[in-house]
Motif scaffolding. Structure first.
Motif, short mmCIF file in Angstrom:
data_model
loop_
_atom_site.label_atom_id
_atom_site.label_comp_id
_atom_site.label_asym_id
_atom_site.label_seq_id
_atom_site.Cartn_x
_atom_site.Cartn_y
_atom_site.Cartn_z
N GLY B 102 0.80 -1.20 0.00
CA GLY B 102 0.00 0.00 0.00
C GLY B 102 0.85 1.26 0.00
O GLY B 102 0.62 2.20 -0.77
N TYR B 103 1.87 1.28 0.86
CA TYR B 103 2.69 2.48 1.00
C TYR B 103 3.43 2.81 -0.28
O TYR B 103 3.44 3.95 -0.75
CB TYR B 103 3.68 2.27 2.15
CG TYR B 103 4.56 3.45 2.43
CD1 TYR B 103 5.76 3.64 1.76
CD2 TYR B 103 4.20 4.39 3.40
CE1 TYR B 103 6.57 4.72 2.02
CE2 TYR B 103 5.00 5.47 3.68
CZ TYR B 103 6.19 5.63 2.98
OH TYR B 103 6.99 6.71 3.25
N MET B 104 4.07 1.76 -0.87
CA MET B 104 4.88 2.02 -2.06
C MET B 104 4.00 2.47 -3.21
O MET B 104 4.37 3.35 -3.99
CB MET B 104 5.66 0.75 -2.45
CG MET B 104 6.63 0.26 -1.40
SD MET B 104 7.91 1.45 -0.98
CE MET B 104 9.14 1.04 -2.18
N PRO B 243 12.44 4.47 3.26
CA PRO B 243 10.99 4.57 3.29
C PRO B 243 10.44 3.93 4.56
O PRO B 243 11.07 3.02 5.13
CB PRO B 243 10.54 3.76 2.06
CG PRO B 243 11.75 3.61 1.23
CD PRO B 243 12.93 3.75 2.11
N THR B 244 9.27 4.36 4.99
CA THR B 244 8.75 3.92 6.29
C THR B 244 8.58 2.41 6.43
O THR B 244 8.85 1.89 7.52
CB THR B 244 7.43 4.64 6.61
OG1 THR B 244 7.65 6.02 6.49
CG2 THR B 244 6.99 4.32 8.02
N PRO B 245 8.15 1.67 5.41
CA PRO B 245 8.06 0.22 5.62
C PRO B 245 9.39 -0.38 6.04
O PRO B 245 9.45 -1.33 6.82
CB PRO B 245 7.63 -0.33 4.26
CG PRO B 245 7.01 0.81 3.57
CD PRO B 245 7.67 2.03 4.07
N VAL B 246 10.48 0.18 5.51
CA VAL B 246 11.80 -0.30 5.90
C VAL B 246 12.02 0.00 7.36
O VAL B 246 12.45 -0.85 8.14
CB VAL B 246 12.89 0.37 5.03
CG1 VAL B 246 14.25 -0.09 5.45
CG2 VAL B 246 12.65 0.07 3.57
N SER B 247 11.73 1.25 7.76
CA SER B 247 11.93 1.62 9.16
C SER B 247 11.04 0.78 10.06
O SER B 247 11.47 0.31 11.11
CB SER B 247 11.62 3.09 9.37
OG SER B 247 12.34 3.87 8.45
N ALA B 248 9.80 0.58 9.63
CA ALA B 248 8.86 -0.14 10.49
C ALA B 248 9.33 -1.55 10.73
O ALA B 248 9.28 -2.06 11.84
CB ALA B 248 7.48 -0.15 9.84
#
Lengths: 507, 496
Positions: B102-104, B243-248
């Motif tokens: 979803g994010y990407m 990107p945030t998914p990576v951080s999450a």
């Protein structure tokens, strides 16, 4: 079977005879094809020789039937067989690679002369390892060196600095050879013989200024040939400006053969019967360590990838000297393992550099930007071989470092073993730095834009250059996964060398 | 069992790699590509679950992958802690994959194939770390994790991303080759092996006291840079360029948890809890961990960028695990191990909410987020739940590790640690809850014109595919609170 009776000398004689024949061939494919065929035949012979020596023990062969101490005797023990197989193997991989590379960098007109010189170089290197006569070592060393000077100079087509590099190499190499032959002369004066085993017997227990001087001259002369720090000044320029195929071959063989010659003289001729051998071992440890760090540090700041790898070679020779300096069978075995593994790594790396040079015409770091996208296979092989250089587990380089560390821990040294271990690990960090710079440029930077703003053109590398590079890279990984065969073979060889050194001759 | 645990171990390691190739081949069809990622994630989770259940029933599956030299082999041997970490990593990969898709797509990011491929490779590396049976295997997969997450950190490919990537790689590889590798070699020298053994390897070593054990423990604690023990923590805030998914996922779950898992495993299986307690070598590191907890929290309070604040919060929370390992008491270790699970769920919730806010409202700075609570109630409520878990309030999972650590430190005679933990909770309240409170209580910033509903224009609730995963992990923290009993029983065999 009568041909195989002469097996010890065949790997030397075959390229020797083939070289002038090659010079007479038509230029282009015939010359290359013939040279490649000869290199493969030599490799097969050297492989058979290795298998024979591994099973049956040291092989001795009297040239022309004239026995020692008057005749020249070839004596091939296990360590010699390993190095011979390695040199022939490297030739067998580099010659097929050289075809398009040489056409691009040197041109068709000079190719017969080039391949002929290449074969002479191969002869010289094989001869240094095979022979059991001290002066013969000098002769073959000079044969290989002279042909190398010519080969390096052939890079002048691409960069005129190759001529200066070749000339510097010539001067320094000749100085080294002169030192070596002076040392030989002094030894002959003391012993009256040139056969290495004979010398060992006659030197046993003796200790006077003449022998010490001879020892010093020989170590210095060979030290220059193997690019021991600080006698390494000829190497970076010679490797950088030589044609790619030449660099790939030399980097994996020339200094290794000199290391072998050093081993031969240290352990077979002088051995531990001389009290001052310890001076040499101490010197090697210090210079090996200094070389490891200094050369790696210089490599980190180079802007030319070939020069960077050349300094890396100087550092790797430092590892081999360190292994020798432990003066144990394991240490010598570690040096032998690294001789083999470093040849695998460096030839793959320089082949990758040659591929990039073929495609973009430069070996400066700035030309490597974006190569990861434009030449992914070449970039991948470079990274894998680079990881091997760093010593990542599952590659050949890790096996070398591990065996060296084990040898350091088992040996009794003037400095704490743990310190040596930490220094070995610390120098790996420097390798990460300079390999990392190239990998970063290749994968994380965009290709340089054209002068008119259009994207960089598509480039490709011929299959004939990719295949040998891929095979050598795969060999790195294979040794990394299953190193038992190589390590046990080298341990056997190391034991034999040490046994010879302690006064008993391993026959 | 259709599949033996040994086969499941190898299959679980291989499957993400096969998935990675599948993703590469499906480059042209994004829907197929995403489907492959999700399918691989679910299948890997099932395989890991098989191994987990076997371990929970007392099994200890082992498999040797290859033997390089006699005494040097790549070997996997699963025990409760590793199986737990593997389960968390593979389970949350499913949640994160859904969120990433979803994010990407929502942010129209480039290079998505490379993104999903690197994730798959990183999961294999994380599982390899979880299943490692000796220090060599651990080291190999640890390095593989650093290298496979590097393309993810530098995903955006701009100058900032590259700079962040350089620090990331520099610190992680520098510590691993400069500190961890010598520690592994030194262990090999002292004991003749690198195999993990409950109770430690040093029991047989004569005279194991004095500076040597202390330096060795230090090399391990700082060499495992992914545990972000200060001062080797800067890679973590710098990795927030990703990107945030990576951080999450990576920097709340996989990478950082691999680090603290490593510290805990070394403490239990290389040194042994008894050895640490008896030689007292854990003492200095208890202090360092406490310092890390407090200083990182203090820095977090000064950060206006939400992801940076969460990054420093992670540094602080990771030191809880290190603290538990160094206390080396039964309950202390329990605290550290349960923190791995609790913090993973809590922090992932927080990061996913941060990403949701960025996607929906394009705000990364907390000062811009004032008043957005009314427009995004679901997002901020999930945030509050995650924050309460980190703070340590019941009924969220994070309260248990804190409780265990307090008891464990009292057992060890370190009363000051209780004070540190309470202080940490107070600071957490300030820097974690403040943004949420201001989001709900403050009026929207004056620069934004409001519409009839009083919402700032341009701010709407986050899309469903952002909210759903965030609420999954938020509810997970509540669920774990009630299932903590089972987790404690599962971890029994580890404890001294």
């Amino acid at each position: 079977m009568s041909v195989l009776d002469h097996l010890p000398v065949l790997p030397v004689v075959v390229p020797l005879v083939a070289a002038p024949a090659c010079a007479l061939l038509p230029k282009g494919t015939p010359a290359w094809g013939f040279a490649t065929f000869v290199s493969w035949v030599t490799f097969v012979l050297a492989a058979i020789l290795l298998i024979t020596v591994a099973e049956a023990g040291t092989l001795t062969y009297a040239l022309g039937g004239w026995q020692a101490p008057l005749g020249i005797v070839y004596r091939i023990d296990l360590s010699g067989a390993i190095v011979m197989a390695l040199v022939a193997g490297m030739a067998a991989f580099v010659f097929p690679y050289a075809r398009q590379s040489v056409l691009k960098e040197i041109g068709e007109a000079q190719s017969p002369a080039f391949y002929s010189a290449f074969l002479v170089c191969l002869t010289g290197l094989m001869g240094v390892v095979a022979t059991g006569d001290a002066f013969n070592v000098f002769v073959f060393l000079e044969i290989s060196s002279l042909s190398t000077y010519a080969l390096v100079a052939m890079g002048a087509r691409q960069d005129r600095r190759a001529l200066t590099a070749a000339f510097t190499y010539l001067v320094l190499g000749t100085i080294g050879a002169t030192f070596f032959v002076i040392g030989l002369g002094l030894l002959y004066q003391m012993t009256g013989t040139l056969n290495m085993l004979d010398m060992h017997e006659r030197l046993a227990g003796q200790d006077n200024k003449v022998i010490r001087a001879a020892f010093a001259f020989i170590v210095t002369g060979l030290g220059l040939k193997l690019a021991m720090f600080p006698l390494h000044r000829w190497l970076p320029d010679a490797y950088t400006f030589a044609p790619s195929a030449v660099t790939a071959f030399l980097a994996s063989t020339a200094t290794k053969v000199a290391v072998y010659a050093m081993l031969r003289f240290l352990f077979t001729v002088f051995g531990f019967s001389t009290a001052f051998s310890n001076v040499a071992f101490g010197l090697f440890m210090v210079l090996g360590l200094v070389g490891m760090f200094a050369a790696s540090l210089i490599a980190v700041f180079r802007i030319d990838v070939k020069q960077m790898l050349a300094f890396s070679s100087v550092a790797q020779v430092g590892y081999m000297l360190l292994g020798i300096s432990f003066a144990t069978a394991d240490g010598v075995a570690a040096a032998l393992v690294h001789i083999v593994n470093h040849a695998l790594m460096k030839s793959a790396l320089f082949m990758a550099v040659g591929c990039v040079f073929y495609a973009v015409g430069s070996h400066r770091l700035s030309a490597y930007k974006g190569i990861g996208k434009r030449l992914p296979f070449t970039a991948g092989c470079f990274v894998i071989a680079g990881l091997s250089l760093v010593g990542v587990p599952l590659t050949a380089g890790f096996v070398s470092k591990f065996v060296l560390i084990e040898a350091a821990l088992d040996a009794t040294l003037p400095v704490p073993s743990l310190l040596i271990v930490f220094l070995i690990v610390a120098s790996s960090l420097l390798a990460v730095a300079y390999v990392g710079r190239v990998a970063y440029a290749m994968f994380l930077e965009d290709p340089p834009a054209q002068a008119d703003g259009s994207p960089a053109p598509a480039i490709s590398v011929p299959f004939g250059m990719l295949v040998p590079m891929a095979l050598l890279t795969a060999a790195n990984v294979y040794v990394g996964i299953d190193a038992e065969g190589l390590v046990s073979l080298c341990r056997q060889a190391g034991d034999a060398l040490m046994a010879a050194g302690f006064g008993g001759i391993a026959l | 069992m259709i599949l033996t645990s040994e086969a499941a171990i190898l299959a679980a390691l291989l499957l993400p790699l096969i998935g990675m190739i599948g993703v590469m081949l499906a480059d042209r069809s994004p829907d197929l590509r995403e489907g492959i990622t999700l399918f691989t994630a679910v299948s890997t989770f099932v395989l890991v679950l098989l191994v987990f259940l076997d371990v929970a029933h007392g099994g200890r599956p082992e498999v040797t992958l290859l033997e390089m030299l006699p005494g040097l082999d790549i070997r996997f041997a699963v025990e409760p802690l590793g199986a737990l970490f593997a389960l968390i990593a593979s389970g949350l990969w499913i949640v994160n994959s859904a969120y990433s898709i979803g994010y990407m797509r929502g942010n129209d990011e480039k290079g998505q194939t490379r993104f999903y491929m690197s994730f798959a490779a990183a999961i294999t590396a994380a599982l390899g770390i979880a299943f490692a049976g000796n220090l060599l295997t651990f080291f190999v997969f640890y390095e593989a994790l650093t290298l496979s997450t590097f393309p993810l950190v530098t995903h955006k490919r701009d100058a900032k991303a590259r700079a962040g990537g350089r620090i990331y790689l520099g610190i992680l590889i520098g510590t691993s080759i400069g500190l961890l590798l010598p520690a592994v070699i030194w262990t090999y020298v002292l004991t003749g092996t690198t195999e993990f053994q409950l109770g430690g390897l040093f029991a047989g070593v004569a005279d194991f006291r004095g500076p040597v054990p202390l330096i060795l423990l230090g090399l391990f604690a700082f060499g495992i840079g992914k545990a972000a023990l200060m001062p080797f923590h800067p890679w973590l805030p710098n990795a927030m360029v990703a990107p945030t998914p990576v951080s999450a996922f990576l920097h709340a779950v996989a990478v950082v948890k691999a680090g603290v898992f490593g510290v805990l495993k070394v403490a239990l299986y290389v040194f042994g809890a008894d050895t640490i307690r008896e030689t007292g070598i854990g003492e200095p590191f208890v202090w360092i961990a406490c310092l890390s907890i407090l200083v990182a929290s203090a820095i977090a309070m000064t950060q206006d960028n939400l992801k940076a604040r969460l990054a420093y919060s992670t540094v602080s929370q990771l030191s809880y695990v290190t603290l538990g390992a160094m206390l080396a008491t039964k309950v202390g270790i329990l605290g550290g191990a349960t923190q791995i699970a609790a913090h993973a769920l809590g922090k992932m919730t927080l990061f996913m909410c941060a990403g949701a806010i960025y996607t929906a409202a394009h705000h990364s700075l907390i000062s811009d987020m004032r008043g957005t609570g009314r427009a995004m109630p679901w997002t901020w409520t999930a945030y509050i739940i995650g924050a309460c878990s980190i703070i340590g309030l019941p009924p969220m999972a994070g309260s248990w590790p804190k409780f265990f650590l307090m008891i464990g430190s009292l057992d060890a005679g370190h009363q000051f640690v209780v004070v540190v933990l309470i202080l940490s909770s107070l600071m957490n309240i300030v820097y974690l809850l403040a943004p949420a409170v201001r989001a709900f209580m403050d009026p929207p910033p004056v620069s934004q014109t409001g519409n009839a509903n009083g919402h700032a224009s341009g701010v709407r609730e986050a899309p469903l595919w952002c909210l759903f995963p965030a609420w999954t992990t938020a509810l997970g923290t509540i669920a774990l609170f009630f299932f903590m009993d089972d987790l404690v029983r599962y971890l029994e065999p580890l404890l001294p």
